[in-house]
Scaffold this motif. Sequence first.
Motif, PDB file in Angstrom:
ATOM      1  N   THR A 143       0.832  -1.207   0.000  1.00  0.00           N
ATOM      2  CA  THR A 143       0.000   0.000   0.000  1.00  0.00           C
ATOM      3  C   THR A 143       0.862   1.251   0.000  1.00  0.00           C
ATOM      4  N   LEU A 144       1.886   1.271   0.838  1.00  0.00           N
ATOM      5  CA  LEU A 144       2.757   2.445   0.928  1.00  0.00           C
ATOM      6  C   LEU A 144       3.470   2.691  -0.395  1.00  0.00           C
ATOM      7  N   ALA A 145       3.901   1.627  -1.050  1.00  0.00           N
ATOM      8  CA  ALA A 145       4.564   1.775  -2.348  1.00  0.00           C
ATOM      9  C   ALA A 145       3.633   2.437  -3.363  1.00  0.00           C
ATOM     10  N   ALA A 146       2.350   2.056  -3.336  1.00  0.00           N
ATOM     11  CA  ALA A 146       1.374   2.654  -4.254  1.00  0.00           C
ATOM     12  C   ALA A 146       1.177   4.136  -3.947  1.00  0.00           C
ATOM     13  N   LEU A 147       1.070   4.478  -2.674  1.00  0.00           N
ATOM     14  CA  LEU A 147       0.896   5.877  -2.286  1.00  0.00           C
ATOM     15  C   LEU A 147       2.102   6.719  -2.687  1.00  0.00           C
ATOM     16  N   LYS A 148       3.290   6.160  -2.514  1.00  0.00           N
ATOM     17  CA  LYS A 148       4.510   6.895  -2.858  1.00  0.00           C
ATOM     18  C   LYS A 148       4.626   7.124  -4.364  1.00  0.00           C
ATOM     19  N   LEU A 149       4.250   6.109  -5.143  1.00  0.00           N
ATOM     20  CA  LEU A 149       4.294   6.278  -6.591  1.00  0.00           C
ATOM     21  C   LEU A 149       3.306   7.347  -7.054  1.00  0.00           C
ATOM     22  N   ALA A 150       2.130   7.354  -6.443  1.00  0.00           N
ATOM     23  CA  ALA A 150       1.141   8.378  -6.787  1.00  0.00           C
ATOM     24  C   ALA A 150       1.692   9.767  -6.469  1.00  0.00           C
ATOM     25  N   LYS A 151       2.311   9.892  -5.306  1.00  0.00           N
ATOM     26  CA  LYS A 151       2.883  11.183  -4.911  1.00  0.00           C
ATOM     27  C   LYS A 151       4.000  11.604  -5.858  1.00  0.00           C
ATOM     28  N   LYS A 152       4.837  10.647  -6.255  1.00  0.00           N
ATOM     29  CA  LYS A 152       5.944  10.913  -7.174  1.00  0.00           C
ATOM     30  C   LYS A 152       5.440  11.521  -8.476  1.00  0.00           C
ATOM     31  N   HIS A 153       4.291  11.077  -8.947  1.00  0.00           N
ATOM     32  CA  HIS A 153       3.761  11.528 -10.230  1.00  0.00           C
ATOM     33  C   HIS A 153       2.641  12.575 -10.068  1.00  0.00           C
ATOM     34  N   ASN A 154       2.531  13.145  -8.855  1.00  0.00           N
ATOM     35  CA  ASN A 154       1.528  14.198  -8.595  1.00  0.00           C
ATOM     36  C   ASN A 154       0.107  13.741  -8.890  1.00  0.00           C
ATOM     37  N   VAL A 155      -0.159  12.469  -8.567  1.00  0.00           N
ATOM     38  CA  VAL A 155      -1.504  11.909  -8.720  1.00  0.00           C
ATOM     39  C   VAL A 155      -2.195  11.928  -7.363  1.00  0.00           C
ATOM     40  N   LYS A 156      -3.415  12.418  -7.302  1.00  0.00           N
ATOM     41  CA  LYS A 156      -4.159  12.473  -6.043  1.00  0.00           C
ATOM     42  C   LYS A 156      -4.377  11.064  -5.493  1.00  0.00           C
ATOM     43  N   SER A 157      -4.251  10.939  -4.171  1.00  0.00           N
ATOM     44  CA  SER A 157      -4.436   9.622  -3.557  1.00  0.00           C
ATOM     45  C   SER A 157      -5.390   9.699  -2.376  1.00  0.00           C
TER      46      SER A 157
END
Length: 256
Positions: A143-157
């Motif tokens: 889950t944390l990996a998914a949240l971090k990837l979203a943040k990296k690409h400026n995608v709302k989570s």
Amino acid sequence: MIRFIYFLSLFQSYVSRLPKAGETITGKKFNIGFGGKGANQCVCSSRLGAKACMVGKVGNDTFGTGMIQNFKENNVNVDYVSTTEEAFTGAAPIAVNDEGQNSIIVILGANLLLSVEDINAAESLISSSKVVVCQLEIKPETTLAALKLAKKHNVKSIFNPAPAQSGLSDEYFTACDYFCPNETEAEILSGVPVKCIKDAEKAIEIFLEKGCKTVIITMGELGAVFASQENKTPVHVPATPVTAVDTTVSLFIQSD
């Protein structure tokens, strides 16, 4: 829009009352269907017109095959749903009484095999999404990996921390844009009782101090309470009164 999810085959029995330990009772009705919080969120999003995608794992069994077919029939992209021989598809036997109260046993099965590597393999999908939604019904590090990837690409989570696990690092709170627990989860994760609106306001203050950008605590019949770093004064949104029929996660019943 993208959903990181866990999959469940649901075996739902309707009874007058929930059985006591060691007791056998006669039920009224039995359903088999598909569900899980993330799966339901994804299908609902698709039915409302969003482009919904799944990242998940099912077992190589009848329920896994049916789960994938159900998503396809609901116009959900399943390019990143993989099949494993190492575990069965997640399952949940559920009993629901006449008052809509339930008793649930969850066997996560293949969900626990969704790995950080699976998430990284879906990076192109994440980077092109508008919203990523995560829960804690897969491994926390996934889950944390998914949240971090979203943040990296400026995608709302949106992070729905269910089921709540005490001792989560602050990374989980700072990595998401919207932190959305219910009252039970908020109590476990904040360390303070959350029984009323005032309690929820105290919990929100704690979550904001942990680094959450926006916090929304859902409280069933009491509605929801929310606040953000920009506006730290909690706002209560009352719920419309309804008669509870069935609060379980089974939205997509397949057969009676």
